[in-house]
Design a protein around this motif. Structure first.
Motif, short mmCIF file in Angstrom:
data_model
loop_
_atom_site.label_atom_id
_atom_site.label_comp_id
_atom_site.label_asym_id
_atom_site.label_seq_id
_atom_site.Cartn_x
_atom_site.Cartn_y
_atom_site.Cartn_z
N ASP A 2 0.85 -1.19 0.00
CA ASP A 2 0.00 0.00 0.00
C ASP A 2 0.88 1.24 0.00
O ASP A 2 1.52 1.56 1.00
N GLU A 3 0.94 1.91 -1.12
CA GLU A 3 1.77 3.10 -1.27
C GLU A 3 1.04 4.31 -0.70
O GLU A 3 -0.07 4.62 -1.11
N ARG A 4 1.66 4.99 0.25
CA ARG A 4 1.06 6.17 0.87
C ARG A 4 2.12 7.27 0.98
O ARG A 4 3.31 6.98 1.00
N GLY A 46 -3.35 7.95 -0.16
CA GLY A 46 -2.99 6.90 -1.11
C GLY A 46 -4.04 6.82 -2.19
O GLY A 46 -5.04 7.54 -2.17
N ARG A 69 7.10 10.70 -5.00
CA ARG A 69 7.94 11.37 -4.02
C ARG A 69 8.76 12.51 -4.63
O ARG A 69 9.41 13.24 -3.91
#
Length: 127
Positions: A2-4, A46, A69
């Motif tokens: 899970d990319e947050r 996300g 990022r």
């Protein structure tokens, strides 16, 4: 996985604000909502989160598609989110209302009053 990512970093990377400090200031003023709730700069977002940015009138409402990022070109930043249909419709309606609104300066036939006009107005007012 899970990319947050922090909301202030995401807003900066998605090019809503020019600097992270501007994003933090706007978040602190309550102008950024995530899923309808006011947030702090450290709040993580996300994919799937709904972000409302009150940068202009009407506010822009987007759904997070991805996180980054780094701040890339505008074409890459546009892929980080998708604007909702309601938001697009509200912004189009507001643009149409601005287009149809009369220009305020058209109320004046000749622009600013001349010196002669001001003297006549002063005489009428009794000065």
């Amino acid at each position: 996985m899970d990319e947050r990512l922090r909301i202030d970093k995401w807003l900066w990377a998605a090019r809503f604000y020019k600097t992270r400090s501007l994003a933090v200031d706007e978040i602190g003023k309550g102008r950024v909502l995530v899923n309808g709730q006011p947030v702090k700069p450290a709040r993580e977002v996300g994919p799937g989160d709904r972000v409302t940015v009150r940068k202009s009138d009407p506010p822009i409402e987007v759904i997070v598609q991805a996180v980054s990022r780094v701040r890339g070109p505008a074409a890459v930043a546009a892929r980080l989110y998708e604007e909702t249909d309601e938001s697009v419709a509200r912004r189009a309606l507001a643009a149409e209302m601005r287009r149809l609104a009369p220009e305020p300066s058209l109320d004046y036939d000749a622009g600013r009053p001349t010196k002669r006009d001001r003297r006549i107005l002063a005489a009428i007012r009794g000065k």
